[in-house]
Scaffold this motif. Structure first.
Motif, PDB file in Angstrom:
ATOM      1  N   ILE A  55       5.078  16.870  15.627  1.00 27.61           N
ATOM      2  CA  ILE A  55       5.302  15.526  15.086  1.00 27.61           C
ATOM      3  C   ILE A  55       4.623  14.501  15.999  1.00 27.61           C
ATOM      4  CG2 ILE A  55       7.027  13.777  14.507  1.00 27.61           C
ATOM      5  CD1 ILE A  55       8.981  16.059  13.949  1.00 27.61           C
ATOM      6  N   GLU A  56       3.871  13.607  15.403  1.00 24.19           N
ATOM      7  CA  GLU A  56       3.182  12.557  16.155  1.00 24.19           C
ATOM      8  C   GLU A  56       4.099  11.344  16.309  1.00 24.19           C
ATOM      9  OE1 GLU A  56      -0.717   9.583  15.751  1.00 24.19           O
ATOM     10  OE2 GLU A  56      -0.421  11.247  14.333  1.00 24.19           O
ATOM     11  N   LEU A  57       4.168  10.823  17.537  1.00 26.30           N
ATOM     12  CA  LEU A  57       4.957   9.622  17.810  1.00 26.30           C
ATOM     13  C   LEU A  57       4.039   8.564  18.383  1.00 26.30           C
ATOM     14  CD1 LEU A  57       7.740   8.190  18.028  1.00 26.30           C
ATOM     15  CD2 LEU A  57       7.936   9.147  20.321  1.00 26.30           C
ATOM     16  N   GLU A  58       4.066   7.366  17.793  1.00 20.62           N
ATOM     17  CA  GLU A  58       3.208   6.296  18.270  1.00 20.62           C
ATOM     18  C   GLU A  58       3.979   4.984  18.341  1.00 20.62           C
ATOM     19  OE1 GLU A  58       0.015   6.105  15.468  1.00 20.62           O
ATOM     20  OE2 GLU A  58       1.162   4.949  14.012  1.00 20.62           O
ATOM     21  N   ILE A  59       3.420   4.042  19.091  1.00 23.15           N
ATOM     22  CA  ILE A  59       4.042   2.733  19.286  1.00 23.15           C
ATOM     23  C   ILE A  59       3.101   1.655  18.766  1.00 23.15           C
ATOM     24  CG2 ILE A  59       4.845   1.053  20.992  1.00 23.15           C
ATOM     25  CD1 ILE A  59       5.651   3.358  22.777  1.00 23.15           C
ATOM     26  N   LYS A  60       3.678   0.738  18.005  1.00 27.08           N
ATOM     27  CA  LYS A  60       2.946  -0.444  17.555  1.00 27.08           C
ATOM     28  C   LYS A  60       3.822  -1.647  17.853  1.00 27.08           C
ATOM     29  CE  LYS A  60       0.556  -2.500  13.595  1.00 27.08           C
ATOM     30  NZ  LYS A  60       0.224  -2.367  12.145  1.00 27.08           N
ATOM     31  N   ALA A  61       3.607  -2.235  19.035  1.00 24.61           N
ATOM     32  CA  ALA A  61       4.490  -3.297  19.504  1.00 24.61           C
ATOM     33  C   ALA A  61       3.686  -4.487  20.016  1.00 24.61           C
ATOM     34  CB  ALA A  61       5.393  -2.784  20.629  1.00 24.61           C
ATOM     35  N   GLU A  62       4.172  -5.671  19.696  1.00 22.30           N
ATOM     36  CA  GLU A  62       3.585  -6.883  20.249  1.00 22.30           C
ATOM     37  C   GLU A  62       3.915  -6.975  21.743  1.00 22.30           C
ATOM     38  OE1 GLU A  62       5.149 -10.107  17.992  1.00 22.30           O
ATOM     39  OE2 GLU A  62       4.184  -9.518  16.117  1.00 22.30           O
ATOM     40  N   ASP A  63       3.063  -7.661  22.475  1.00 25.27           N
ATOM     41  CA  ASP A  63       3.305  -7.853  23.912  1.00 25.27           C
ATOM     42  C   ASP A  63       4.336  -8.961  24.094  1.00 25.27           C
ATOM     43  OD1 ASP A  63       1.511  -5.876  24.616  1.00 25.27           O
ATOM     44  OD2 ASP A  63      -0.176  -7.256  24.831  1.00 25.27           O
ATOM     45  N   ILE A  64       5.593  -8.602  23.949  1.00 20.25           N
ATOM     46  CA  ILE A  64       6.678  -9.588  23.999  1.00 20.25           C
ATOM     47  C   ILE A  64       7.795  -9.099  24.919  1.00 20.25           C
ATOM     48  CG2 ILE A  64       6.286 -10.619  21.733  1.00 20.25           C
ATOM     49  CD1 ILE A  64       8.287  -8.670  20.563  1.00 20.25           C
ATOM     50  N   ASN A  65       8.554 -10.055  25.398  1.00 20.52           N
ATOM     51  CA  ASN A  65       9.751  -9.758  26.179  1.00 20.52           C
ATOM     52  C   ASN A  65      10.977  -9.951  25.294  1.00 20.52           C
ATOM     53  OD1 ASN A  65       8.179  -9.307  28.433  1.00 20.52           O
ATOM     54  ND2 ASN A  65       8.576 -11.302  29.352  1.00 20.52           N
TER      55      ASN A  65
END
Length: 238
Positions: free
Chosen positions: A116-126
Motif C-alpha cells: 500500500i502506498e502512503l503519501e502526504i499532501k500538506a500545506e506548509d502550515i503550523n
C-alpha cells in the motif's frame, strides 16, 4: 466461642467498595503497554529479517491486528478519562507536514509489506493541537484505511474557513451512506450488536471537541470522493 465480634463473609464482602470501572481501566492500561512492547518487537523483527518476513501475509496480518487492538485500547482509556472529566487537550504549536511525516514513518514498514502506498499532501502550515490526542485519532483512522483501501492512502492538511483540516483519504469503496456525516456521534448511538460500534469515531469527535477557540469547536467529517475517489475522514481544528 463468641462470634459477635467477627463479621460474616457476606458482611465483609458487602463492606468492600470496588470501583469496577477503575479496575477495568487499570487492566486496559496494562494490556495497552504489553501490546506496545509487542509492536516494538515486531518492528525489530521486521528490520532483522528484512524482505523474508516483510512479505509474509501472516506476519503483516499479525502486525495489523496488534496495531488495531492497541489503538482500541488507547481509545478506551481516552473515553474512560473523558467520562471521569480527566481528559483535556494540551495545545502546542506544530509544523503540520513534520507531524504527518512522523506518522508516515511509523506506518511505512507495514504498508510496504502490504503493498500500500502512503503519501502526504500538506500545506506548509503550523497548527495548535494536542499531538498525543491527535496521534491516537490518526493511528486509528490510518489503520481503518488500511483495511478498506485498494492500493493508496493519502494524508492531507490545509487551512479552510479558519480551521486546520487534517484528512485521511483512501482509494477504496468509500463510507456507506449511513456513516457519512458532519458532527459528533453520541455514545448512546454505539451499536455493539451490529459488530461496528463506531468507537473510533466517537473518540475522534470527542478529541476534536476538546480543541476550541472562542466560540469555535473542532469536529469531524466523513464523506466520499477526495483526490483518490474513496473514503475521506477529516478532523477540523480551530
Amino acid at each position: 466461642m463468641n462470634r459477635k465480634n467477627h463479621d460474616s463473609p457476606v458482611e465483609s464482602r458487602s463492606s468492600q467498595s470496588i470501583d469496577f470501572s477503575m479496575v477495568l481501566a487499570s487492566a486496559v492500561h496494562d494490556m495497552k503497554n504489553s501490546l506496545g512492547m509487542l509492536l516494538n518487537s515486531l518492528d525489530e523483527l521486521r528490520q532483522e529479517q528484512g524482505e523474508s518476513i516483510g512479505e509474509s501475509p501472516r506476519f503483516n496480518t499479525l502486525q495489523y491486528e496488534a496495531e488495531r487492538m492497541h489503538n482500541d485500547l488507547v481509545q478506551l482509556l481516552g473515553i474512560y478519562r473523558l467520562g471521569e472529566n480527566n481528559l483535556s487537550a494540551h495545545m502546542e504549536e506544530h509544523f503540520v507536514p513534520d507531524f504527518l511525516s512522523q506518522h508516515m514513518a511509523r506506518h511505512t514498514p507495514l504498508l510496504d509489506g502490504l503493498g500500500i502506498e502512503l503519501e502526504i499532501k500538506a500545506e506548509d502550515i503550523n497548527g495548535f493541537f494536542d499531538d498525543d490526542l491527535l496521534t491516537g485519532v490518526l493511528n486509528n483512522t490510518i489503520n481503518n484505511a488500511i483495511r478498506y483501501t485498494r492500493s493508496k492512502i493519502r494524508l492531507t492538511a490545509a487551512q479552510q474557513q479558519g480551521f486546520l483540516v487534517i484528512g485521511v483519504e483512501d482509494d477504496g469503496e468509500g463510507y456507506p451512506e449511513s456513516m457519512q456525516h458532519s458532527g459528533t456521534p453520541g455514545f448512546k448511538s454505539l451499536d455493539f450488536k451490529s459488530g461496528s460500534t463506531s468507537l473510533g469515531l466517537f473518540f475522534a469527535s470527542s478529541v476534536a471537541q476538546l480543541h476550541s477557540e472562542g466560540d469555535r469547536t473542532g469536529s469531524i467529517r466523513l464523506h466520499n470522493g477526495g483526490s483518490l475517489g474513496g473514503g475521506v475522514f477529516e478532523i477540523w481544528l480551530p
